[in-house]
Scaffold this motif. Structure first.
Motif, PDB file in Angstrom:
ATOM      1  N   LEU A   1       0.818  -1.215   0.000  1.00  0.00           N
ATOM      2  CA  LEU A   1       0.000   0.000   0.000  1.00  0.00           C
ATOM      3  C   LEU A   1       0.851   1.264   0.000  1.00  0.00           C
ATOM      4  O   LEU A   1       0.452   2.287  -0.565  1.00  0.00           O
ATOM      5  CB  LEU A   1      -0.944  -0.007   1.202  1.00  0.00           C
ATOM      6  N   SER A   2       2.018   1.231   0.625  1.00  0.00           N
ATOM      7  CA  SER A   2       2.855   2.436   0.686  1.00  0.00           C
ATOM      8  C   SER A   2       3.441   2.802  -0.670  1.00  0.00           C
ATOM      9  O   SER A   2       3.955   3.909  -0.848  1.00  0.00           O
ATOM     10  CB  SER A   2       3.978   2.257   1.714  1.00  0.00           C
TER      11      SER A   2
ATOM     12  N   ARG B   1      -8.502 -10.496 -12.924  1.00  0.00           N
ATOM     13  CA  ARG B   1      -7.044 -10.614 -12.839  1.00  0.00           C
ATOM     14  C   ARG B   1      -6.648 -10.946 -11.405  1.00  0.00           C
ATOM     15  O   ARG B   1      -7.248 -10.406 -10.463  1.00  0.00           O
ATOM     16  CB  ARG B   1      -6.367  -9.314 -13.269  1.00  0.00           C
ATOM     17  N   THR B   2      -5.638 -11.787 -11.240  1.00  0.00           N
ATOM     18  CA  THR B   2      -5.238 -12.230  -9.900  1.00  0.00           C
ATOM     19  C   THR B   2      -3.723 -12.227  -9.771  1.00  0.00           C
ATOM     20  O   THR B   2      -2.997 -12.502 -10.726  1.00  0.00           O
ATOM     21  CB  THR B   2      -5.759 -13.646  -9.599  1.00  0.00           C
ATOM     22  N   ILE B   3      -3.270 -11.912  -8.550  1.00  0.00           N
ATOM     23  CA  ILE B   3      -1.845 -11.892  -8.224  1.00  0.00           C
ATOM     24  C   ILE B   3      -1.638 -12.712  -6.957  1.00  0.00           C
ATOM     25  O   ILE B   3      -2.357 -12.538  -5.974  1.00  0.00           O
ATOM     26  CB  ILE B   3      -1.346 -10.453  -7.985  1.00  0.00           C
ATOM     27  N   ALA B   4      -0.650 -13.598  -6.970  1.00  0.00           N
ATOM     28  CA  ALA B   4      -0.262 -14.361  -5.776  1.00  0.00           C
ATOM     29  C   ALA B   4       1.145 -13.971  -5.384  1.00  0.00           C
ATOM     30  O   ALA B   4       2.035 -13.845  -6.246  1.00  0.00           O
ATOM     31  CB  ALA B   4      -0.338 -15.863  -6.039  1.00  0.00           C
ATOM     32  N   GLU B   5       1.363 -13.766  -4.086  1.00  0.00           N
ATOM     33  CA  GLU B   5       2.724 -13.500  -3.618  1.00  0.00           C
ATOM     34  C   GLU B   5       3.595 -14.727  -3.835  1.00  0.00           C
ATOM     35  O   GLU B   5       3.181 -15.864  -3.578  1.00  0.00           O
ATOM     36  CB  GLU B   5       2.734 -13.110  -2.143  1.00  0.00           C
TER      37      GLU B   5
ATOM     38  N   GLN C   1       7.391  -6.462  -5.694  1.00  0.00           N
ATOM     39  CA  GLN C   1       6.907  -6.157  -7.040  1.00  0.00           C
ATOM     40  C   GLN C   1       5.389  -6.090  -7.142  1.00  0.00           C
ATOM     41  O   GLN C   1       4.848  -5.735  -8.200  1.00  0.00           O
ATOM     42  CB  GLN C   1       7.427  -7.202  -8.028  1.00  0.00           C
ATOM     43  N   ILE C   2       4.676  -6.448  -6.071  1.00  0.00           N
ATOM     44  CA  ILE C   2       3.222  -6.574  -6.173  1.00  0.00           C
ATOM     45  C   ILE C   2       2.558  -5.239  -6.484  1.00  0.00           C
ATOM     46  O   ILE C   2       1.640  -5.163  -7.318  1.00  0.00           O
ATOM     47  CB  ILE C   2       2.656  -7.219  -4.895  1.00  0.00           C
ATOM     48  N   ALA C   3       2.979  -4.159  -5.833  1.00  0.00           N
ATOM     49  CA  ALA C   3       2.352  -2.859  -6.107  1.00  0.00           C
ATOM     50  C   ALA C   3       2.494  -2.489  -7.578  1.00  0.00           C
ATOM     51  O   ALA C   3       1.538  -2.008  -8.210  1.00  0.00           O
ATOM     52  CB  ALA C   3       2.963  -1.781  -5.214  1.00  0.00           C
ATOM     53  N   ASP C   4       3.668  -2.717  -8.149  1.00  0.00           N
ATOM     54  CA  ASP C   4       3.858  -2.407  -9.566  1.00  0.00           C
ATOM     55  C   ASP C   4       2.996  -3.287 -10.458  1.00  0.00           C
ATOM     56  O   ASP C   4       2.466  -2.835 -11.481  1.00  0.00           O
ATOM     57  CB  ASP C   4       5.328  -2.560  -9.951  1.00  0.00           C
TER      58      ASP C   4
END
Length: 366
Positions: free
Chosen positions: A195-196, A322-326, A354-357
């Motif tokens: 979030l930051s 769309r989905t993102i997994a750590e 890299q998740i925020a990007d």
């Protein structure tokens, strides 16, 4: 055998916790009455995991945790009170490197321990398998081992400097979509990292289901709000979804998306027994899919034990979301995101930094 060090100044608490883990049959247990004794046993006993009381005379839990993470990093589960003050201290502990926390019951612990035992054991087992970030305070550890730093407990910074907001700008229409984030064990520092990095004008609202007690999610939202360019608030009552805002679901309840008139809203809802963990990620994603087109939703599943969120996010991907997994290499516990990957439900698998990007890439591509 799992080598467990129980650190608590209460003889009753040590006895009750010792009884719970001795009954499991695969724990080798040692005890410490205070922080100083815990540090002595750190090298002698070499625990796989530690339960550490927050409030102790002399060296308190935060100071002890600080030294553990410098001298011999080890998964630590903090034992905290359910008060708001206890929540603030626990969040500081998670920043310092603690993996998870357990809360003492409000009634006499001797009356509640049998009810708490299954979840307590599950959390400690998960912590024993947790992945500690190798970079965690690496410079300080090297200085300590080379004799350049005193072994005396150092004052712990009680506040962090705000993280610099990302300079990236986003080109997307505001409020046309929604980001849904689920996290559990190891989640608060992971939420900070994601979030930051979002800019103040991030065009989509963000709703977060972080497994936590109700007295903890308000302080978590306040802490994140100070660190982030976007506005972060606890969704304790119905609120309109707005761009540039993140909403932390209130603990001990569920967080859902709904429509009032023509306006999308986020609100707390009484928890449902079919969901084990709350706020439920599965219920959040399911509610959003009822009111938003799947292609306007981005689901993000981060560190946490269990599988909450994996089923519904896999369904979201099947329906065009769309989905993102750590990625496993950064997740403290690769339970929830790992299950999403195993189900074939992760469009993107990315390390935490890299998740925020990746979120911003998907929003721009909408």
């Amino acid at each position: 055998m799992i080598r467990l060090l129980i650190v608590d100044d209460s003889p009753l608490m040590r006895r009750l916790l010792g009884r719970v883990f001795a009954a499991e049959g695969d724990f080798e247990i040692a005890f410490a009455r205070d922080g100083a004794e815990a540090l002595e046993k750190l090298a002698a006993f070499e625990p796989d995991v530690i339960t550490l009381d927050v409030h102790m005379p002399g060296m308190d839990g935060l100071d002890c945790l600080d030294r553990i993470m410098l001298m011999r990093p080890c998964p630590v589960v903090m034992v905290s009170s359910l008060t708001e003050a206890g929540a603030g201290i626990t969040l500081q502990a998670l920043e310092l490197g603690a993996v998870d926390f357990i809360t003492k019951p409000e009634r006499a612990v001797s009356l509640e321990i049998d009810t708490l035992a299954p979840k307590l054991v599950e959390k400690v087992r998960a912590a024993a398998r947790a992945r500690l970030r190798g970079s965690l305070r690496l410079t300080e550890r090297v200085r300590l081992r080379s004799g350049l730093m005193s072994r005396a407990p150092a004052p712990i910074p009680r506040k962090r400097a705000s993280a610099p907001a990302t300079k990236r700008t986003i080109k997307a229409a505001p409020s046309t979509g929604l980001v849904l984030i689920g996290s559990s064990t190891g989640g608060p520092p992971a939420l900070d990292a994601v979030l930051s990095r979002l800019p103040a004008d991030f065009p989509w609202p963000v709703v977060v289901a972080q497994h936590m007690p109700g007295s903890f999610t308000g302080p978590l939202a306040q802490r994140l709000d100070k660190l982030c360019a976007i506005t972060v608030t606890e969704a304790a009552y119905p609120m309109p979804l707005a761009p540039g805002h993140a909403y932390i679901g209130k603990g001990d309840a569920d967080v859902i998306v709904s429509i009032r008139g023509s306006s999308p809203m986020v609100m707390a809802a009484p928890s449902l027994p079919e969901h084990r963990w709350h706020p439920s990620v599965d219920r959040l994603v399911d509610s959003a899919m009822q009111h938003f087109p799947s292609e306007r939703l981005i689901g993000v599943l981060m560190t946490g034990m269990g599988s909450d969120g994996a089923q519904t996010m896999a369904r979201l991907k099947e329906q065009g979301g769309r989905t993102i997994a750590e990625a496993e290499e950064t997740a403290v516990v690769w339970g929830m995101p790992g299950e999403l990957v195993r189900r074939g439900g992760a469009q993107v698998v990315a390390p935490l930094e890299q998740i925020a990007d990746r979120i911003m890439d998907l929003v721009e591509g909408s």
